[in-house]
Structures are given as structure tokens and as C-alpha cells.
Design a protein around this motif. Sequence first.
Motif, PDB file in Angstrom:
ATOM      1  N   PRO A   1       0.812  -1.224   0.000  1.00 59.39           N
ATOM      2  CA  PRO A   1       0.000   0.000   0.000  1.00 59.39           C
ATOM      3  C   PRO A   1       0.842   1.269   0.000  1.00 59.39           C
ATOM      4  N   SER A   2       2.119   1.163   0.375  1.00 56.18           N
ATOM      5  CA  SER A   2       2.964   2.359   0.479  1.00 56.18           C
ATOM      6  C   SER A   2       3.579   2.770  -0.847  1.00 56.18           C
ATOM      7  N   CYS A   3       4.259   1.823  -1.520  1.00 49.82           N
ATOM      8  CA  CYS A   3       4.964   2.189  -2.758  1.00 49.82           C
ATOM      9  C   CYS A   3       4.267   1.669  -4.014  1.00 49.82           C
ATOM     10  N   GLY A   4       3.213   0.860  -3.840  1.00 47.96           N
ATOM     11  CA  GLY A   4       2.459   0.376  -5.001  1.00 47.96           C
ATOM     12  C   GLY A   4       3.024  -0.853  -5.669  1.00 47.96           C
ATOM     13  N   ARG A   5       4.083  -1.456  -5.127  1.00 43.93           N
ATOM     14  CA  ARG A   5       4.651  -2.664  -5.729  1.00 43.93           C
ATOM     15  C   ARG A   5       3.606  -3.778  -5.726  1.00 43.93           C
ATOM     16  N   GLU A   6       3.553  -4.529  -6.830  1.00 46.11           N
ATOM     17  CA  GLU A   6       2.656  -5.668  -6.949  1.00 46.11           C
ATOM     18  C   GLU A   6       3.429  -6.878  -7.426  1.00 46.11           C
ATOM     19  N   ASP A   7       3.216  -8.005  -6.759  1.00 50.02           N
ATOM     20  CA  ASP A   7       3.883  -9.254  -7.133  1.00 50.02           C
ATOM     21  C   ASP A   7       2.844 -10.323  -7.454  1.00 50.02           C
ATOM     22  N   SER A   8       3.017 -10.977  -8.592  1.00 48.96           N
ATOM     23  CA  SER A   8       2.139 -12.084  -8.966  1.00 48.96           C
ATOM     24  C   SER A   8       2.316 -13.219  -7.967  1.00 48.96           C
ATOM     25  N   ILE A   9       1.197 -13.753  -7.465  1.00 51.38           N
ATOM     26  CA  ILE A   9       1.293 -14.827  -6.483  1.00 51.38           C
ATOM     27  C   ILE A   9       1.821 -16.108  -7.111  1.00 51.38           C
ATOM     28  N   ASP A  10       1.469 -16.361  -8.365  1.00 47.19           N
ATOM     29  CA  ASP A  10       1.957 -17.572  -9.039  1.00 47.19           C
ATOM     30  C   ASP A  10       3.477 -17.555  -9.195  1.00 47.19           C
ATOM     31  N   GLN A  11       4.050 -16.350  -9.317  1.00 43.94           N
ATOM     32  CA  GLN A  11       5.493 -16.235  -9.488  1.00 43.94           C
ATOM     33  C   GLN A  11       6.166 -15.655  -8.248  1.00 43.94           C
ATOM     34  N   PHE A  12       5.464 -15.712  -7.137  1.00 36.25           N
ATOM     35  CA  PHE A  12       5.971 -15.102  -5.913  1.00 36.25           C
ATOM     36  C   PHE A  12       7.206 -15.839  -5.404  1.00 36.25           C
TER      37      PHE A  12
END
Length: 341
Positions: free
Chosen positions: A26-37
Motif C-alpha cells: 500500500p505504500s509504494c504500489g509494488r505488486e507481485d504475482s502470487i503464481d510467481q511469488f
Amino acid sequence: MIIHYKCPNCGDDMSFDSESGTLSCPSCGREDSIDQFSEDLITTTMEDETKEYHCENCGAVLITDSDTVATRCSFCGAGVVIRERVSGTLAPTYVIPFSISRDEAVATFKKWCKHGLITPRDFMTADRIKNITGMYVPFWMYDLNSRVKVSGVGTKVRQYTSGDYIYTETKYYRVFRDINLDYVKVPVDASKKMDDELMDRLEPYPYNQLKDFKTPYLAGFIAEKYNFNDDELLPRAKTKIERFLDSYIQSTVSGYSSFMPEEKNIDSLKKKSYYVLLPVWMVTYNYKQKDYIFAMNGQTGKVVGKPPISTGKMAGWFFGVAGVTVLILRLVTFFMGGGLL
């Protein structure tokens, strides 16, 4: 072992975002795909077998229920997952992730409240939401096979006219059915805390959204482990399909005017069972110093629960329906030559 999901960019806590379907910061907006986490992003804290653990963020001592799988720190809000409770025999096979966010859940619930035809007007304003919690509820899903043998008497009734007389002819038949049916993904909630009726009424879920279970889906939500194993809940699964069996049997004798079963033998067997977590928004609504509990399907937005009833509205509906009925009867009497009273 306690799992925290820390953002590699800024170090803030990451959680599952229902809109993007990713592990999001929520702070920097980074998003990671769970399938490729990457497992390298997991921060873990070793704990003993007690129910007490320390939040990695703020150091607060938090006590969890023995059934808790995922929770939030009530002091700093960090989402954590207790790995031991989602591993081994406690590891879910599948999960249906949330697709409705908290804000969307609040808006959907408020819209639902406004449609209450016999609920009090001040309840319909939906401004007394006391709490709303997103939680993954444990379910067992069953693939079942049912072999059904039914015998009974069917009738075929025919009316015909001959001369000045109307005749009714009834023929009787011996009817036998040998039916083989397969049912897939029959859900039964496995938490002793949840109301079974509420959970049943939330169905159906979009089972095409089932995902292989991964712990990041739980980050930021509450989750519990099952209290009953699949063998213990199998009788409930069999009971749930009985009404579908009866409906199917009736569909096979639709060519008869009536069918009266005399003997019915059902043998339902479990072909497969799997442990899944399904998304539910639990809503607590306070109205006149009393709490009302509602549940919302976290994928479809379907809301179930029992709101309060307005006695004034009930009386209005009753007398309104009664008045219309009387008017219709009077009109029928008038057109039949009886005159209006």
C-alpha cells in the motif's frame, strides 16, 4: 513459524489485493504475482507451540485462537500467516481468492439493506455497520457418486367426452428406475464457529476460480483451519444432494400424471474430497442495541442473514394484500351477476 510479507522496495507490509489479484504494497504500489511469488520475500519468525507470538513490526504480544491460520496485528495492522496451521495435513488443496474489496463489500451491503421491503426504514440507511471482516472459511468439497434404485406406481389420466358425458380414464403402471449420478464439488463448511445455514445459503461459488493454495492469498485477511475432517462431514454432504436426487428422479417420470414411490434405495459413495478455503465477508450490524450478523460471498457479493422486521410495514403489507383480495372477490361477484356489496 509466523510469516510476514515485507515489501522489498520500502519494507512495508504487503497483503493480498482483491482487485488486482496480486500481493500488493500500500505504500509504494509494488505488486507481485502470487503464481510467481518468490519465497525469498517471506520474513519468518520462529515460535514455540503456544498460541502466543510477537509481531515482527511492533513487538506486540498477540494471542491467537488455536484455529487461527491468518490474522492481523491489532496494534499495527500487519498481516501474518501461521505456517504450521497450513502445512502437512492442514494444508488446503485449493483457495478461491477474494475478488470483492472491503470498500466494495460495504457498498454492496448498503445497497442490499435498501432493498428490504419489510425492514425498518432506519435500518435501511445501513449506517450502523459495527464491523466487517474478510475471512477465509474452511470447507471440504466432495466428488460423490450416487446409485439410486426406485420403484413405485405411476398414473396416466385422460379425459374425453362421449355424447353428453365426460369420462376420466386412469391407467396405472409399475415404474422402475436405476439411476447412476455423479456430483462434483459439493461444499460443506468445516468450521464449528460458522453458522451452517448461513454458509449453505452463500452458495454457489464460482468454482472455476479455484486456485492452487498459496499462503500469500491469506495475507491481510483472517483465516481458520478446519475443525472437522472429511469423514466426519461426509453425512452432511450426502444430505445436501438428497434434494437434487429427488428432483432428478421426478424428472425421469415426467411422462406420468403422478408418481408415488414405494421403495427407494440410495447408495452414495465418496470418490474424492479436498480441503479448500472460501472467501466470506462477515458483517456485524448494530441496530437498537442488538447485533445482527450477515455474511457475504467474497466472490459474488451475495448477502445472507436475517434483518429486523418492521411490524408497521408487515401490517401495511397484510392489510394491503387483504384489501386487494377483497376487491378482486367483489369484482368477480359483480361480473357473475351478484352485484357489488
